[in-house]
Motif scaffolding. Structure first.
Motif, PDB file in Angstrom:
ATOM      1  N   TYR A   1       0.811  -1.227   0.000  1.00 23.35           N
ATOM      2  CA  TYR A   1       0.000   0.000   0.000  1.00 23.35           C
ATOM      3  C   TYR A   1       0.839   1.269   0.000  1.00 23.35           C
ATOM      4  O   TYR A   1       0.333   2.355  -0.227  1.00 23.35           O
ATOM      5  CB  TYR A   1      -0.890   0.024   1.261  1.00 23.35           C
ATOM      6  N   CYS A   2       2.138   1.155   0.267  1.00 27.77           N
ATOM      7  CA  CYS A   2       2.925   2.329   0.670  1.00 27.77           C
ATOM      8  C   CYS A   2       3.724   2.946  -0.479  1.00 27.77           C
ATOM      9  O   CYS A   2       4.444   2.241  -1.195  1.00 27.77           O
ATOM     10  CB  CYS A   2       3.863   1.927   1.814  1.00 27.77           C
TER      11      CYS A   2
ATOM     12  N   ILE B   1       6.354   4.728  -0.394  1.00 31.31           N
ATOM     13  CA  ILE B   1       7.827   4.715  -0.310  1.00 31.31           C
ATOM     14  C   ILE B   1       8.363   3.280  -0.278  1.00 31.31           C
ATOM     15  O   ILE B   1       9.501   3.037   0.093  1.00 31.31           O
ATOM     16  CB  ILE B   1       8.374   5.563   0.865  1.00 31.31           C
TER      17      ILE B   1
ATOM     18  N   VAL C   1      10.515   4.030  13.390  1.00 33.21           N
ATOM     19  CA  VAL C   1      11.441   3.571  12.348  1.00 33.21           C
ATOM     20  C   VAL C   1      11.353   2.049  12.179  1.00 33.21           C
ATOM     21  O   VAL C   1      12.317   1.401  11.785  1.00 33.21           O
ATOM     22  CB  VAL C   1      12.895   4.052  12.627  1.00 33.21           C
TER      23      VAL C   1
ATOM     24  N   ARG D   1       2.854   0.939  13.919  1.00 30.11           N
ATOM     25  CA  ARG D   1       1.501   0.494  13.560  1.00 30.11           C
ATOM     26  C   ARG D   1       1.530  -0.982  13.173  1.00 30.11           C
ATOM     27  O   ARG D   1       2.397  -1.380  12.393  1.00 30.11           O
ATOM     28  CB  ARG D   1       0.990   1.286  12.365  1.00 30.11           C
TER      29      ARG D   1
ATOM     30  N   GLU E   1      -0.802  -2.151  11.470  1.00 32.91           N
ATOM     31  CA  GLU E   1      -1.460  -1.973  10.154  1.00 32.91           C
ATOM     32  C   GLU E   1      -2.779  -2.747  10.054  1.00 32.91           C
ATOM     33  O   GLU E   1      -3.762  -2.215   9.539  1.00 32.91           O
ATOM     34  CB  GLU E   1      -0.554  -2.352   8.961  1.00 32.91           C
TER      35      GLU E   1
ATOM     36  N   MET F   1      -4.562   0.996   9.473  1.00 36.44           N
ATOM     37  CA  MET F   1      -5.164   1.796   8.406  1.00 36.44           C
ATOM     38  C   MET F   1      -6.627   1.392   8.267  1.00 36.44           C
ATOM     39  O   MET F   1      -6.972   0.233   8.451  1.00 36.44           O
ATOM     40  CB  MET F   1      -4.420   1.568   7.094  1.00 36.44           C
TER      41      MET F   1
ATOM     42  N   TYR G   1      -6.799   4.619   5.012  1.00 40.40           N
ATOM     43  CA  TYR G   1      -5.956   4.177   3.898  1.00 40.40           C
ATOM     44  C   TYR G   1      -6.281   5.057   2.708  1.00 40.40           C
ATOM     45  O   TYR G   1      -7.451   5.293   2.399  1.00 40.40           O
ATOM     46  CB  TYR G   1      -6.241   2.702   3.566  1.00 40.40           C
TER      47      TYR G   1
ATOM     48  N   LEU H   1       3.460   8.915   1.065  1.00 36.78           N
ATOM     49  CA  LEU H   1       3.000   7.567   1.388  1.00 36.78           C
ATOM     50  C   LEU H   1       1.764   7.232   0.562  1.00 36.78           C
ATOM     51  O   LEU H   1       1.495   6.091   0.245  1.00 36.78           O
ATOM     52  CB  LEU H   1       2.637   7.485   2.870  1.00 36.78           C
TER      53      LEU H   1
HETATM   54  N1  SAM Z   1       8.360   2.213   8.383  1.00 38.01           N
HETATM   55  C1  SAM Z   1       7.924   2.663   9.652  1.00 38.01           C
HETATM   56  C2  SAM Z   1       6.889   1.725  10.210  1.00 38.01           C
HETATM   57  O1  SAM Z   1       6.225   1.017   9.426  1.00 38.01           O
HETATM   58  O2  SAM Z   1       6.712   1.688  11.401  1.00 38.01           O
HETATM   59  C3  SAM Z   1       7.391   4.083   9.644  1.00 38.01           C
HETATM   60  C4  SAM Z   1       7.133   4.696   8.304  1.00 38.01           C
HETATM   61  S1  SAM Z   1       5.657   4.123   7.555  1.00 38.01           S
HETATM   62  C5  SAM Z   1       5.736   4.892   5.985  1.00 38.01           C
HETATM   63  C6  SAM Z   1       4.437   5.050   8.425  1.00 38.01           C
HETATM   64  C7  SAM Z   1       2.995   4.627   8.246  1.00 38.01           C
HETATM   65  O3  SAM Z   1       2.482   5.117   7.021  1.00 38.01           O
HETATM   66  C8  SAM Z   1       2.714   3.161   8.162  1.00 38.01           C
HETATM   67  O4  SAM Z   1       2.707   2.587   9.434  1.00 38.01           O
HETATM   68  C9  SAM Z   1       1.368   3.114   7.441  1.00 38.01           C
HETATM   69  O5  SAM Z   1       0.302   2.876   8.342  1.00 38.01           O
HETATM   70  C10 SAM Z   1       1.242   4.513   6.820  1.00 38.01           C
HETATM   71  N2  SAM Z   1       0.930   4.411   5.376  1.00 38.01           N
HETATM   72  C11 SAM Z   1       1.710   3.879   4.420  1.00 38.01           C
HETATM   73  N3  SAM Z   1       1.054   3.883   3.240  1.00 38.01           N
HETATM   74  C12 SAM Z   1      -0.161   4.436   3.458  1.00 38.01           C
HETATM   75  C13 SAM Z   1      -1.300   4.696   2.642  1.00 38.01           C
HETATM   76  N4  SAM Z   1      -1.294   4.375   1.347  1.00 38.01           N
HETATM   77  N5  SAM Z   1      -2.381   5.279   3.211  1.00 38.01           N
HETATM   78  C14 SAM Z   1      -2.374   5.601   4.518  1.00 38.01           C
HETATM   79  N6  SAM Z   1      -1.341   5.375   5.346  1.00 38.01           N
HETATM   80  C15 SAM Z   1      -0.247   4.783   4.824  1.00 38.01           C
END
Ligand code: SAM
Length: 362
Positions: free
Chosen positions: A67-68, A70, A139, A161, A163, A204, A235, A316
């Motif tokens: 979903y992310c 990055i 992190v 999270r 998730e 999410m 999400y 994100l």
């Molecule tokens: N990598 C670390 C972790 O997972 O704990 C922190 C960075 S991560 C990018 C932060 C949060 O962004 C994730 O825990 C996720 O819930 C949220 N995230 C990532 N993609 C997303 C999306 N498409 N929509 C909403 N939230 C998102």
């Protein structure tokens, strides 16, 4: 016939069935839910809101969450890693502006280099603020010895999270390999709690394949785990991710938004005095989304203090708000917004989770 929403709200403990009903509430029932959660917030937290200056210090990630934006497999963005100086300058900005705390967030990397770098940064952040700036880390998954090192270096809160707490849903939104292991994520969360961090998690909301009952299970998990902090948000799809293929089955954004508010309201009622973040993703859907969350139960805001030139690369999800604001813009905008929500920003205080001190008998 089951209980009415009014009767459910008066119950001491919420059952899975009743949480499902609360999540589905509409009209006057929904209003009753939000009224109760605002009252609980007022009673246990007051009208206060604390800032965590958010420093998204790197978008380099070894994981491939479906979903992310990055995720490792997305080649359609510029990768960056702030220099130590840039991170410390942002931390100094937070300190000079009397933010009680900062939050350091990045993609997930596990390496001795990253571990030592973060440890050294923590010592320097404590030094530049005479030990006064609180630090939340986010992190990702790490070995317990690393978490302990960072705790000893001054990080006292950690947001990880889960998730999704339904393992089969978790497996649908992550690649099925050892790098994305549900049990490890859960174990990491437990390790954080055992080490002594104020421990935060969240999910999410509105993911493809997710049911209302999954969300009820998420809330029960958080209560059972006895979390100190909660960060959950809607999400939002990102065009360059695999989950985009399932967009047709998503509920409309405004429904994901509304469901997030209900999740926040219910966890506030279930857990009374935990810290709850009004997630930035809420604002991507509704211009005053975070303020609405503050009104019905959230008490933490995370103004983005990442240097502006990098913000566009920490996307994100699509339409992430405020990517072209400066840290100063972000602060004054949020402050005005908080007063609209009939709340007040508290400067110069950590704003720790009351739940944590009660739980630990401090
Ligand atoms: N990598 C670390 C972790 O997972 O704990 C922190 C960075 S991560 C990018 C932060 C949060 O962004 C994730 O825990 C996720 O819930 C949220 N995230 C990532 N993609 C997303 C999306 N498409 N929509 C909403 N939230 C998102």
């Amino acid at each position: 016939m089951g209980l009415t929403i009014k009767e459910i709200l008066d119950e001491e403990e919420y059952t899975r069935e009743n949480i499902n009903k609360l999540l589905k509430s509409t009209g006057e029932d929904r209003t009753l839910l939000f009224k109760k959660s605002s009252e609980i917030k007022e009673k246990y937290i007051g009208k206060k809101v604390w800032f965590r200056g958010l420093i998204e210090f790197s978008n380099i990630c070894s994981k491939d969450c479906l979903y992310c934006g990055i995720r490792k497999g997305n080649t359609n963005l510029t990768r960056y890693n702030l220099s130590d100086d840039e991170i410390l300058t942002a931390a100094k900005f937070a300190f000079d502006n009397r933010y009680g705390s900062i939050a350091l967030q990045s993609g997930e990397l596990e390496s001795p280099f990253v571990a030592t770098r973060i440890e050294n940064l923590l010592y320097k952040i404590k030094e530049l603020s005479n030990g006064e700036l609180g630090v939340t880390l986010s992190v990702g998954e790490q070995e317990p010895e690393i978490y302990k090192k960072w705790y000893d270096a001054g990080a006292h809160r950690y947001l990880l999270r889960v998730e999704a707490t339904n393992q089969s849903l978790y497996n649908k939104i992550h690649p099925n390999d050892s790098k994305h292991d549900f049990n490890r994520r859960m174990k990491c969360l437990k390790n954080l709690q055992n080490i002594g961090y104020q421990t935060g998690t969240g999910v999410m909301i509105g993911l493809p394949f997710q049911t209302m009952d999954d969300l009820a299970g998420d809330l029960l998990f958080m209560k059972e785990f006895n979390i100190d902090m909660c960060g959950m948000g809607p999400y939002i799809e990102h065009a360059d991710t695999p989950l985009i293929e399932h967009s047709e089955q998503l509920m409309p954004l405004k429904d994901r938004f509304d469901l997030t508010l209900k999740m926040i309201a219910i966890i506030r009622i279930m857990m009374l005095d935990i810290n709850i973040v009004a997630a930035t993703a809420l604002q991507a859907i509704d211009a005053i989304g975070r303020e609405k969350a503050v009104k019905i139960g959230a008490n933490i805001l995370m103004p983005n203090i990442t240097p502006g030139k990098y913000r566009d690369s920490y996307k994100l999800y699509d339409n992430k708000p405020c990517t072209d604001d400066s840290a100063e813009d972000c602060q004054s905008c949020l402050e005005a917004r908080v007063s609209l929500a009939d709340a007040e920003v508290i400067y110069g205080e950590w704003g720790d989770s009351k739940h944590y001190s009660d739980r630990r008998g401090i």
